[in-house]
Enzyme design. Structure first.
Site, PDB file in Angstrom:
ATOM      1  N   CYS A  21       0.815  -1.229   0.000  1.00  0.00           N
ATOM      2  CA  CYS A  21       0.000   0.000   0.000  1.00  0.00           C
ATOM      3  C   CYS A  21       0.841   1.268   0.000  1.00  0.00           C
ATOM      4  CB  CYS A  21      -0.956  -0.009   1.180  1.00  0.00           C
ATOM      5  SG  CYS A  21      -1.931  -1.504   1.238  1.00  0.00           S
TER       6      CYS A  21
ATOM      7  N   HIS B  18      -3.169   7.019   2.124  1.00  0.00           N
ATOM      8  CA  HIS B  18      -3.674   5.733   1.640  1.00  0.00           C
ATOM      9  C   HIS B  18      -5.072   5.513   2.232  1.00  0.00           C
ATOM     10  CE1 HIS B  18      -4.295   1.601   0.852  1.00  0.00           C
ATOM     11  NE2 HIS B  18      -3.983   1.165   2.053  1.00  0.00           N
TER      12      HIS B  18
ATOM     13  N   ASN C 140     -10.322  -0.232  -0.332  1.00  0.00           N
ATOM     14  CA  ASN C 140      -8.863  -0.122  -0.223  1.00  0.00           C
ATOM     15  C   ASN C 140      -8.244  -0.687  -1.501  1.00  0.00           C
ATOM     16  OD1 ASN C 140      -6.157  -0.634   0.306  1.00  0.00           O
ATOM     17  ND2 ASN C 140      -6.496  -1.343   2.408  1.00  0.00           N
TER      18      ASN C 140
HETATM   19  O1  UT7 Z   1      -4.050  -1.389   3.218  1.00  0.00           O
HETATM   20  C1  UT7 Z   1      -3.193  -1.982   4.131  1.00  0.00           C
HETATM   21  C2  UT7 Z   1      -3.375  -1.397   5.445  1.00  0.00           C
HETATM   22  N1  UT7 Z   1      -4.563  -1.924   6.038  1.00  0.00           N
HETATM   23  C3  UT7 Z   1      -5.175  -1.264   7.015  1.00  0.00           C
HETATM   24  O2  UT7 Z   1      -4.750  -0.182   7.342  1.00  0.00           O
HETATM   25  C4  UT7 Z   1      -6.320  -1.909   7.734  1.00  0.00           C
HETATM   26  C5  UT7 Z   1      -6.245  -1.615   9.203  1.00  0.00           C
HETATM   27  N2  UT7 Z   1      -7.289  -2.274   9.972  1.00  0.00           N
HETATM   28  C6  UT7 Z   1      -8.588  -1.905   9.944  1.00  0.00           C
HETATM   29  O3  UT7 Z   1      -8.957  -1.005   9.205  1.00  0.00           O
HETATM   30  C7  UT7 Z   1      -9.559  -2.587  10.864  1.00  0.00           C
HETATM   31  O4  UT7 Z   1      -8.845  -3.284  11.839  1.00  0.00           O
HETATM   32  C8  UT7 Z   1     -10.550  -3.562  10.149  1.00  0.00           C
HETATM   33  C9  UT7 Z   1     -11.511  -2.743   9.310  1.00  0.00           C
HETATM   34  C10 UT7 Z   1      -9.765  -4.503   9.251  1.00  0.00           C
HETATM   35  C11 UT7 Z   1     -11.357  -4.339  11.173  1.00  0.00           C
HETATM   36  O5  UT7 Z   1     -12.025  -3.469  12.072  1.00  0.00           O
HETATM   37  P1  UT7 Z   1     -11.969  -3.731  13.638  1.00  0.00           P
HETATM   38  O6  UT7 Z   1     -12.773  -2.693  14.261  1.00  0.00           O
HETATM   39  O7  UT7 Z   1     -10.506  -3.817  14.010  1.00  0.00           O
HETATM   40  O8  UT7 Z   1     -12.699  -5.116  13.777  1.00  0.00           O
HETATM   41  P2  UT7 Z   1     -12.149  -6.495  14.397  1.00  0.00           P
HETATM   42  O9  UT7 Z   1     -11.222  -7.161  13.442  1.00  0.00           O
HETATM   43  O10 UT7 Z   1     -11.669  -6.232  15.793  1.00  0.00           O
HETATM   44  O11 UT7 Z   1     -13.476  -7.319  14.505  1.00  0.00           O
HETATM   45  C12 UT7 Z   1     -14.553  -6.914  15.377  1.00  0.00           C
HETATM   46  C13 UT7 Z   1     -15.685  -7.890  15.215  1.00  0.00           C
HETATM   47  C14 UT7 Z   1     -15.267  -9.351  15.308  1.00  0.00           C
HETATM   48  O12 UT7 Z   1     -16.319 -10.051  15.928  1.00  0.00           O
HETATM   49  P3  UT7 Z   1     -16.245 -10.407  17.499  1.00  0.00           P
HETATM   50  O13 UT7 Z   1     -14.997 -11.234  17.652  1.00  0.00           O
HETATM   51  O14 UT7 Z   1     -16.173  -9.094  18.202  1.00  0.00           O
HETATM   52  O15 UT7 Z   1     -17.508 -11.166  17.721  1.00  0.00           O
HETATM   53  C15 UT7 Z   1     -15.167  -9.785  13.869  1.00  0.00           C
HETATM   54  O16 UT7 Z   1     -15.378 -11.171  13.707  1.00  0.00           O
HETATM   55  O17 UT7 Z   1     -16.265  -7.727  13.905  1.00  0.00           O
HETATM   56  C16 UT7 Z   1     -16.300  -9.014  13.270  1.00  0.00           C
HETATM   57  N3  UT7 Z   1     -16.135  -8.801  11.834  1.00  0.00           N
HETATM   58  C17 UT7 Z   1     -17.171  -8.556  11.014  1.00  0.00           C
HETATM   59  N4  UT7 Z   1     -18.501  -8.485  11.227  1.00  0.00           N
HETATM   60  C18 UT7 Z   1     -19.279  -8.219  10.170  1.00  0.00           C
HETATM   61  C19 UT7 Z   1     -14.974  -8.769  11.115  1.00  0.00           C
HETATM   62  N5  UT7 Z   1     -15.255  -8.522   9.834  1.00  0.00           N
HETATM   63  C20 UT7 Z   1     -16.602  -8.388   9.733  1.00  0.00           C
HETATM   64  C21 UT7 Z   1     -17.480  -8.126   8.669  1.00  0.00           C
HETATM   65  N6  UT7 Z   1     -18.805  -8.043   8.929  1.00  0.00           N
HETATM   66  N7  UT7 Z   1     -17.039  -7.931   7.399  1.00  0.00           N
END
Ligand code: UT7
Length: 320
Positions: A111, A247, A277
């Site tokens: 990225c 980004h 993204n």
């Molecule tokens: O381009 C390269 C650089 N990349 C980035 O900069 C990405 C950086 N990271 C992020 O933007 C975020 O961490 C994400 C968008 C990837 C994820 O957001 P988050 O707030 O960190 O969510 P999480 O991974 O902590 O997941 C929270 C909950 C989980 O459920 P439980 O364990 O709390 O029950 C996940 O299983 O959300 C769940 N979850 C979803 N639910 C519905 C994860 N993905 C989804 C989804 N739909 N698509």
């Protein structure tokens, strides 16, 4: 001193997918995706390729800059989703656009790729080796995401952005970049396994893995650091910066960075809601939108910043 962007272009596939479309494939919802990431839709290829989008964006940037392909002496394509191992995407673009006089190569810095390409051109310009570069970020991430993993497949999109950069002694320019391979496993994907007369490996079907929270924390720490360092190194104040072109991974990352820098959110243009993204393509796509919307005026100081796989980061201070 040394680099000025004189033209930009972008290319997106015809086909796009909404969050509701994704909810038919994995257990997700429009509400979750919008509130956690800020994405409303993303483009996903049907007929386009990384190369075709790269060449299309390149031709638009060439036209926008008013240069001839024959004047270009350097082509760099930043991508992690090249169509071929060889020739490079950059060499294929050279062929399509007829840039016979250029040296062309690809660069993999995920990225951060487009900004690292810009910084590479900057170094060549400073050394007096090249004068006119075509820089491209092009990705078909839909080829590599795991379409059964709701944690990643909802995030990424396909597209390409390009810029013509020219050597110019009269403008202010600066760069900051780096990598942290020690924490690289936070964004991971295997390449082709070894298969030869001595070793037999199954080709695994798994796609891109991301520890989202680790990458989020890394991003909101490294981007303000890059911005502060660029301002310090170049003896300018943050109030001198018109836009921070970051980004586009997550609108919450952008809001957090704005807050940490104490800068108004209006200085951080966002288009992640439209494209998702697009990795190395996101910065040049956003730059092209700003350029074509007439939001950039000669003399404006802009900071571009990419971050992601590697882990890697790259930031550039440029003057329009
Ligand atoms: O381009 C390269 C650089 N990349 C980035 O900069 C990405 C950086 N990271 C992020 O933007 C975020 O961490 C994400 C968008 C990837 C994820 O957001 P988050 O707030 O960190 O969510 P999480 O991974 O902590 O997941 C929270 C909950 C989980 O459920 P439980 O364990 O709390 O029950 C996940 O299983 O959300 C769940 N979850 C979803 N639910 C519905 C994860 N993905 C989804 C989804 N739909 N698509």
């Amino acid at each position: 001193m040394c680099i000025r962007i004189t033209g930009t272009g972008r290319s997106l596939p015809e086909n796009f997918m909404t969050n509701d479309d994704l909810a038919e494939i994995v257990d997700t919802s429009d509400e979750w995706i919008k509130s956690r990431v800020g994405i409303e839709r993303r483009y996903i290829v049907k007929n386009e390729t990384t190369t075709s989008m790269a060449a299309d964006a390149a031709l638009k940037a060439i036209e926008n800059a008013g240069v001839s392909p024959l004047d270009i002496d350097l082509i760099i394509v930043a991508s992690v989703t090249n169509d071929k191992v060889t020739p490079s995407t950059a060499c294929q673009v050279q062929d399509i656009i007829g840039a016979e006089n250029a040296m062309a190569f690809d660069l993999n810095s995920a990225c951060s790729g487009f900004v690292v390409a810009l910084n590479t051109a900057m170094a060549y310009f400073k050394a007096g080796i090249y004068k006119k570069a075509l820089l491209i970020g092009a990705e078909t991430l839909s080829k590599i995401v795991d379409w059964s993993d709701r944690g990643t497949c909802v995030l990424f999109g396909d597209g390409a952005g390009a810029a013509i950069a020219e050597a110019d002694e009269s403008v202010m320019t600066g760069l900051v970049q780096g990598t942290d391979g020690i924490r690289g496993k936070a964004l991971d994907m295997d390449g082709m396994p070894i298969n030869n007369p001595f070793v037999k490996n199954e080709i695994s079907g798994s796609g891109l893995f991301m520890d989202g929270q680790a990458v989020f924390k890394f991003a909101v720490k490294i981007v303000p650091k890059c911005v502060n360092k660029l301002c310090e190194d170049n003896n300018i104040d943050k109030s001198d910066i018109k836009y921070y072109v970051l980004h586009q991974a997550n609108s919450r990352i952008i809001q957090t960075v704005a807050k940490r820098l104490g800068e108004p959110e209006e200085k951080f243009p966002v288009n992640v809601h439209k494209y998702g993204n697009t990795s190395g393509a996101s910065v040049p796509i956003l730059l092209d939108e700003l350029n074509r919307d007439g939001k950039l005026v000669k003399g404006d100081k802009i900071i571009l910043c990419g971050f992601g796989g590697g882990l890697s980061w790259g930031a550039a201070l440029i003057e329009w």
